[in-house]
Design a protein around this motif. Structure first.
Motif, PDB file in Angstrom:
ATOM      1  N   LEU A  91       1.030  -1.327   0.598  1.00  0.00           N
ATOM      2  CA  LEU A  91       0.030  -0.088  -0.388  1.00  0.00           C
ATOM      3  C   LEU A  91       0.629   1.538  -0.320  1.00  0.00           C
ATOM      4  N   ASN A  92       1.800   1.059   0.846  1.00  0.00           N
ATOM      5  CA  ASN A  92       2.875   2.678   0.712  1.00  0.00           C
ATOM      6  C   ASN A  92       3.221   2.745  -0.527  1.00  0.00           C
ATOM      7  N   HIS A  93       3.884   1.261  -1.234  1.00  0.00           N
ATOM      8  CA  HIS A  93       4.536   1.158  -2.213  1.00  0.00           C
ATOM      9  C   HIS A  93       3.420   2.358  -3.569  1.00  0.00           C
ATOM     10  N   ASN A  96       1.407   6.816  -4.458  1.00  0.00           N
ATOM     11  CA  ASN A  96       1.975   8.172  -5.435  1.00  0.00           C
ATOM     12  C   ASN A  96       1.194   7.734  -6.954  1.00  0.00           C
ATOM     13  N   VAL A  97       0.409   6.005  -6.682  1.00  0.00           N
ATOM     14  CA  VAL A  97       0.134   5.423  -7.495  1.00  0.00           C
ATOM     15  C   VAL A  97      -1.663   5.503  -7.799  1.00  0.00           C
ATOM     16  N   CYS A  98      -2.537   4.991  -6.912  1.00  0.00           N
ATOM     17  CA  CYS A  98      -3.749   4.658  -7.117  1.00  0.00           C
ATOM     18  C   CYS A  98      -4.662   5.739  -7.098  1.00  0.00           C
ATOM     19  N   ASN A  99      -5.593   5.773  -7.567  1.00  0.00           N
ATOM     20  CA  ASN A  99      -6.420   6.394  -7.269  1.00  0.00           C
ATOM     21  C   ASN A  99      -7.880   5.835  -5.820  1.00  0.00           C
ATOM     22  N   LYS A 170     -11.309  -1.707  -2.631  1.00  0.00           N
ATOM     23  CA  LYS A 170     -10.877  -0.285  -3.283  1.00  0.00           C
ATOM     24  C   LYS A 170      -9.684   0.325  -2.986  1.00  0.00           C
ATOM     25  N   TYR A 171      -8.970   1.267  -3.326  1.00  0.00           N
ATOM     26  CA  TYR A 171      -7.558   1.374  -2.452  1.00  0.00           C
ATOM     27  C   TYR A 171      -8.189   2.315  -1.341  1.00  0.00           C
TER      28      TYR A 171
END
Length: 243
Positions: A91-93, A96-99, A170-171
């Motif tokens: 999740l931390n990785h 900056n990628v996921c919405n 969902k993220y």
């Protein structure tokens, strides 16, 4: 975006004496983790894949990804000490990628026989409810014993299910759950759904499949070999992928 997260950080202590983590054991010339990744690689609705891996096996995994041309694998992430730590690392990785509405399909590397139907239904239901667990019905009588010696209760079997993976979210749902749960409750949790449930979010169910079993013991390895032999000798054309 739909991201498959493959948890490959276990060491297989219940497998007995083995030279490598169970997910790297070769079955018909192909490591179990590759069988698992391929199920997500071949699924039309999976956009990208992250694999959470033991640090000392990350380079080996990179080689396997190149060898088997697993083009959807975008991230190899170092595993944590526990399953929950490994999920949290992923999740931390991906912060900056996921919405917020991106869907994470979190799956055990040691469940290589997952069908495309299960992945599809996880994605569809997560879009609706935000959190999903994959389960199968309990077929045997459930016996409750508080001391391991005497029966305290025999509950109605129809109300009980056996948990599998994927567990999909969902993220925003799963990151909020991990960000707010206490360290103590996180240590007590046995899977991601328990953490999300503790956060206060309801979990919907998707029906799994007995074939989607987890490789835990040497007997499970024998079962996996038999299943792959029945489905094109383990060359990837699983007859149950499109069930």
């Amino acid at each position: 975006m739909n991201i498959g997260i493959i948890l490959a950080g276990g060491i297989g202590t219940r497998m007995g004496q083995i030279e490598r983590p169970k997910q790297f054991i070769e079955i018909y010339g192909k490591p179990i983790v590759v069988h698992t990744i391929e199920a997500f690689e071949m699924h039309k609705d999976i956009d990208q894949i992250a694999v959470v891996c033991l640090k000392e096996w990350m380079e080996s995994l990179r080689g396997l990804i190149r060898r088997y041309e697993l083009s959807k694998v975008q991230w190899i992430i170092e595993a944590g000490e526990t399953r929950q730590d490994s999920t949290n690392n992923a999740l931390n990785h991906l912060r900056n990628v996921c919405n917020d509405d991106d869907i994470l399909i979190i799956h055990d590397a040691a469940r290589p026989l997952i069908s495309s139907r299960i992945i599809t239904e996880n994605i569809i239901e997560t879009k609706k409810s935000g959190a999903v667990d994959t389960v199968i019905s309990a077929t045997d009588t459930i016996v409750c014993s508080l001391d391991g010696k005497r029966i305290n209760d025999i509950p109605k079997r129809k109300n009980f299910f056996l948990g599998q993976t994927p567990q999909s979210f969902k993220y925003s749902v799963i990151t909020n759950a991990y960000d707010t749960i206490t360290d103590e409750k996180r240590r007590e949790a046995t899977d991601d759904c328990k953490i999300v449930k503790a956060y206060g979010h309801e979990i919907s169910l998707v029906m799994g499949d007995k074939i989607n079993f987890k490789i835990t013991t040497s007997d499970d390895l024998m079962m996996l070999k038999a299943m792959l032999k029945l489905s094109d000798m383990g060359r990837g054309s699983y007859v149950f992928q499109n069930d």
